[in-house]
Design an enzyme around this catalytic site. Structure first.
Site, PDB file in Angstrom:
ATOM      1  N   LYS A   1      -8.959   8.387   0.992  1.00  0.00           N
ATOM      2  CA  LYS A   1      -9.576   7.060   0.856  1.00  0.00           C
ATOM      3  C   LYS A   1     -11.042   7.063   1.272  1.00  0.00           C
ATOM      4  O   LYS A   1     -11.784   6.146   0.943  1.00  0.00           O
ATOM      5  CB  LYS A   1      -8.784   6.027   1.654  1.00  0.00           C
TER       6      LYS A   1
ATOM      7  N   HIS B   1      -9.280   2.352  -1.042  1.00  0.00           N
ATOM      8  CA  HIS B   1      -7.827   2.173  -0.995  1.00  0.00           C
ATOM      9  C   HIS B   1      -7.357   1.609  -2.336  1.00  0.00           C
ATOM     10  O   HIS B   1      -7.596   0.441  -2.646  1.00  0.00           O
ATOM     11  CB  HIS B   1      -7.483   1.214   0.142  1.00  0.00           C
TER      12      HIS B   1
ATOM     13  N   CYS C   1       0.802  -1.226   0.000  1.00  0.00           N
ATOM     14  CA  CYS C   1       0.000   0.000   0.000  1.00  0.00           C
ATOM     15  C   CYS C   1       0.835   1.278   0.000  1.00  0.00           C
ATOM     16  O   CYS C   1       0.301   2.364  -0.183  1.00  0.00           O
ATOM     17  CB  CYS C   1      -0.913  -0.015   1.219  1.00  0.00           C
TER      18      CYS C   1
ATOM     19  N   GLU D   1      -1.866   5.545  13.281  1.00  0.00           N
ATOM     20  CA  GLU D   1      -1.375   6.699  12.522  1.00  0.00           C
ATOM     21  C   GLU D   1      -1.468   7.975  13.373  1.00  0.00           C
ATOM     22  O   GLU D   1      -0.545   8.786  13.410  1.00  0.00           O
ATOM     23  CB  GLU D   1      -2.170   6.868  11.215  1.00  0.00           C
TER      24      GLU D   1
ATOM     25  N   PHE E   1       1.846  -3.404   3.984  1.00  0.00           N
ATOM     26  CA  PHE E   1       2.187  -4.759   4.424  1.00  0.00           C
ATOM     27  C   PHE E   1       3.700  -4.946   4.277  1.00  0.00           C
ATOM     28  O   PHE E   1       4.329  -4.328   3.422  1.00  0.00           O
ATOM     29  CB  PHE E   1       1.473  -5.802   3.559  1.00  0.00           C
TER      30      PHE E   1
END
Lengths: 123, 417
Positions: free
Chosen positions: B340, B345, B167, B319, B404
């Site tokens: 998003k 996403h 991502c 975050e 990831f």
């Protein structure tokens, strides 16, 4: 968790067998009160994998909303017991009828006050 | 003094519009691009836990007389070609005059050519005829098919890389473009990000990972709700974004329009877990601090953050923890938005689209709304986030992306002065 589940029932045995296979441990060393996270050391992804194996063994889908309940082995057995009862199947029948296979609770659309316990991924 | 790098062209393919103008207008109106997935062919949709996505519905392949490349690549690379064509046009670059050897391509790709990949795999396993595997299968599914086709289509013979960090892929592609220009390996770099893998297998995989929103299948436009208490996972999207980056010297010489300066970049890894972020946000904070240091700005100068904000329960929390560790109470005054919430996403495209949004916010002094922020989650409170358009002169903005593989990436954009 002290569970009232009967470790010798056919459903329980199948759960222990599935868990033992996933965890690569002898089912005899698993107990209803074992916490998936604290005793078995599963992180959230491993818990998802374990539930995936359980879904496969019992031919059902476990919705995200129910995920937070699956904290111990006993809780998993009780949950499956409820699900199979709710679907009108015998306790010992791990294969519910096809019509029940994809049953999902009605979605909650608006705001919820509870924070789901799954969905830990970063993505 | 390090070479300064500026953004001179933008191009986008998104679920709320193909083309920057359409996209930006939709974004400022808070339009949602999340819709129900009508079908995956014969697959029973009810077997998918999530049944919604940010889908690009108005993309048309260019006429082969204008573009002989698009028909030879998978959907994600078609998106990258379209976004790049727009970005180059927007930049005013005359490719015939640019030395090809001084123009590079950096592409960020999460999943790659999964449409053809799944199709060929299915055909092979059903037919058992390996001699019938399509000859274009391998060139299509190799992850660098987008960066390769962009080089061919636009004659870029400089450094050419594909970065796949899930991502955060295209924050890294933009960051590596910055580094290539700083190192004098190129004057111009096409920095792109693209993904289009809303396919039966990939979508099923994200469902099985229990990463996707499932509670809003009948109300798709409510499903992506970063930082809201009712969030329950991300919504998969597709799209592409391209930015033209140039050395300031090159841009000035040709009197290019400059959206913003790309001033800083940081890449780190948490070495923690393949899909779960470290829960205290410390590595996110470290990444933000490194990016600010690279840009030569202090936390007190930041006025805007384009958050990664996927709408997952833990991801959004972490975050904000990371941001709060860097900015402290000042975070309450920093404007934040979550792109998003509008488009879902877009995986490998997400960082590039977030950077385009940031460049437009710096250029226009306008910050698009974050939709579905109806019930702010006190665990990750962000007073600077609004469901309405915010007017704010942005001098320094951050773009976050986390992927990831435990990786983090942050860019710093500055108003060009």
């Amino acid at each position: 968790m002290k569970s009232s589940v009967n470790k010798s029932s056919q459903l329980s045995q199948q759960v222990y067998h599935t868990l033992g296979k996933y965890l690569q441990r002898d089912p005899k060393n698993l107990h209803p009160e074992d916490s998936l996270r604290d005793d078995l050391g599963l992180d959230s992804l491993q818990t998802i994998e374990l539930v995936y194996e359980v879904e496969s063994a019992f031919d059902l889908q476990i919705p995200d909303e129910d995920f937070g309940r699956l904290t111990t082995i006993g809780a998993v057995i009780l949950y499956l017991d409820e699900r199979t009862h709710a679907q009108g199947n015998a306790l010992s029948d791990p294969h519910p009828t096809p019509s029940a296979k994809n049953s999902r609770p009605a979605p909650v659309v608006k705001k919820t006050k509870t924070r789901p316990t799954s969905k830990k991924s970063r993505t | 003094m390090a070479v300064r790098v500026v953004i001179t062209g933008l191009g986008i393919v998104s679920p709320i519009g193909v083309g920057v103008q359409t996209f930006w207008k939709s974004a400022l109106h808070g339009k949602s691009g999340i819709t129900a997935i009508s079908s995956f062919g014969d697959f029973p949709m009810e077997s998918y836990r999530s049944r919604i996505a940010g889908q690009v519905s108005d993309f048309r392949l260019p006429d082969p007389s204008e573009d002989k490349f698009s028909s030879r690549v998978d959907r994600y690379a078609q998106f990258a070609l379209a976004a790049t064509r727009e970005a180059i046009q927007d930049s005013g670059l005359d490719l015939e005059k640019e030395p090809a050897e001084r123009m590079g391509v950096m592409a960020g790709v999460g999943m790659g050519g999964m449409m053809m990949g799944e199709r060929e795999l299915t055909t092979l396993y059903q037919s058992r005829k390996p001699h019938r595997v399509h000859p274009n299968f391998i060139p299509t599914i190799t992850l660098n098919s987008a960066s390769g086709i962009l080089a061919l289509a636009f004659g870029a013979k400089g450094p050419n890389l594909t970065i796949s960090t899930a991502c955060s892929s295209s924050i890294h592609s933009i960051g590596q473009a910055l580094q290539a220009i700083r190192l004098n390996q190129a004057d111009v770099v096409i920095a792109s990000g693209a993904d289009a893998s809303i396919t039966p297998l990939v979508f099923g995989g994200f469902c099985s990972l229990r990463a996707l929103s499932t509670r809003y299948n009948d109300h798709a436009d409510q499903a992506s709700r970063p930082f809201d208490r009712g969030r329950d996972g991300f919504v998969m999207g597709e799209g592409a974004g391209t930015l033209i980056l140039e050395s300031l010297r090159h841009a000035t010489r040709r009197k290019a329009k400059i959206y913003a300066e790309l001033a800083g970049y940081a890449a780190t890894n948490e070495a923690y877990h393949m899909v779960i972020p470290r829960e205290d946000g410390s590595d996110i904070a470290r990444t933000v601090s490194l990016a600010l240091k690279d840009a030569g700005v202090s936390p007190s100068q930041v006025d805007y953050v384009n958050a990664h904000a996927t709408s997952t329960v833990v991801g959004d929390d972490v975050e904000v923890k990371g941001l709060r560790a860097v900015f402290g109470k000042r975070l309450n005054t920093i404007r934040v938005n979550a792109t998003k919430s509008l488009i879902g996403h877009t995986l490998g495209a997400a960082g590039a689209i977030g950077t385009i949004v940031s460049a437009l916010s710096i250029q226009t002094g306008t910050i698009h709304p974050t939709v579905n922020y109806d019930d702010p989650d006190p665990h990750c409170a962000l007073p600077g986030l609004s469901t309405k358009v915010q007017k704010k002169s942005v001098r320094v903005g951050l773009v976050n992306a986390f992927g990831f593989g435990s990786n983090n990436a942050v860019l710093v954009l500055k108003k060009f002065t």
